[in-house]
Design an enzyme around this catalytic site. Structure first.
Site: not given
Length: 318
Positions: A16-17, A63, A79, A151, A155, A165
């Protein structure tokens, strides 16, 4: 801070970017990189500068499905995620899955290898902020059921999972909150303000401004963003740490800068402000300065000049 020479990193979303710039930087510093990307919004061409390097391996994989790595791993950088409004509004369920299942799968790889895990989170966890500028201690103002929530909340969940974790399983984790990165390799149809304005200006079209254009953004050139990610990777800091520029610009001011760089008269057209779009955005980066010794070095004007130079080659007019 640790040297990256001889280390191995797994980078999800590495085509990606931002991910492709990070992969290049890691390879340049002597790190072997396993790039995992399903090309949902990434492009193989983004890795053209390092695709022939023996230190880069590209694996096409979603993923949100579990994956393993046979070789030793020192770092896992997560990412992978649609990041522009056009993308995550088009793929709401996929965005939620990559923030939840995708994050956990990446964390499991880090846990299996006792690797340091870095989550690339976002300033969008702050929502439409009631505190300004935004420090890491601010919990945010997010609409959990609005269209942008797929989104924002993915996040926020990813951050909670990463922290759990760390607390529960002892995984060495870190969280970076990225603010409005821009630069070469942004897609022309990305939908975010900089590529949209550049494409419109070079095409001689009016620049499309949401609402009044008085809402603000803080633009951070991608090279500075990557330096911040590398500094956090190599540190022992858990974060969250804001990575962004502190020059606050209105959207109208950004339009003026881009029209000026394009050498055209500024013409604009207004459209309705999208639901839940933040009115102000600017990071408090004192933690990054103190803990990482990091601050942005490239001005918005210089970053735009470099981006225009790349754009002319990537998207020639006519």
């Amino acid at each position: 801070m640790k040297s990256l020479q001889g280390a191995r990193a797994v980078v999800t979303g590495g085509a990606g970017f931002i991910g492709s710039h990070l992969c290049e930087a890691l390879v340049a510093q002597g790190c072997s990189v396993i790039c995992v990307d399903n090309m949902c919004t990434g492009e193989p061409d983004n890795l053209a500068g390092v695709e022939q390097s023996p230190r880069l391996r590209l694996i096409r994989h979603d993923v949100t499905e579990p994956f393993t790595v046979d070789e030793p791993v020192d770092y896992v950088v997560h990412l992978a995620s649609p990041a522009s409004p056009l993308d995550y509004l088009r793929m709401p369920l996929e965005t939620l899955r990559v923030g939840s299942a995708g994050t956990e799968n990446a964390l499991r790889v880090a846990a299996a290898h006792q690797a340091r895990f870095l989550l690339a989170s976002t300033s969008e966890v702050y929502g439409d902020p009631s505190q300004h500028p935004q420090p890491e201690s601010y919990w945010g103002n997010v609409n959990p059921v609005g269209p942008r929530a797929v989104y924002d909340e993915s996040k926020r969940y990813a951050e909670a999972l990463t922290a759990a974790y760390r607390r529960t399983l002892g995984v060495d984790t870190a969280i970076a909150r990225l603010f409005n990165s821009f630069g070469p390799r942004m897609r022309r149809n990305d939908g975010r303000v900089v590529p949209t304005f550049i494409d419109q200006a070079l095409a001689g079209e009016p620049l499309t401004i949401n609402g009044s254009g008085d809402q603000t953004r803080s633009l951070c050139y991608v090279d500075d963003t990557v330096r911040g990610l590398l500094a956090l990777m190599r540190s022992t800091a858990p974060g969250p740490v804001n990575i962004g520029a502190t020059q606050e610009l209105t959207v109208r001011e950004i339009a003026e800068l881009i029209a000026g760089e394009a050498g055209v008269e500024l013409r604009t057209v207004s459209q309705q402000l999208p639901m839940d779009e933040p009115n102000r955005r600017c990071p408090d980066i004192e933690m990054a300065r103190a803990v990482l010794g990091w601050k942005p070095e490239i001005s918005v004007s210089e970053g735009l000049r470099r981006t225009f130079g790349w754009w002319a080659t990537a998207y020639p007019q006519g």
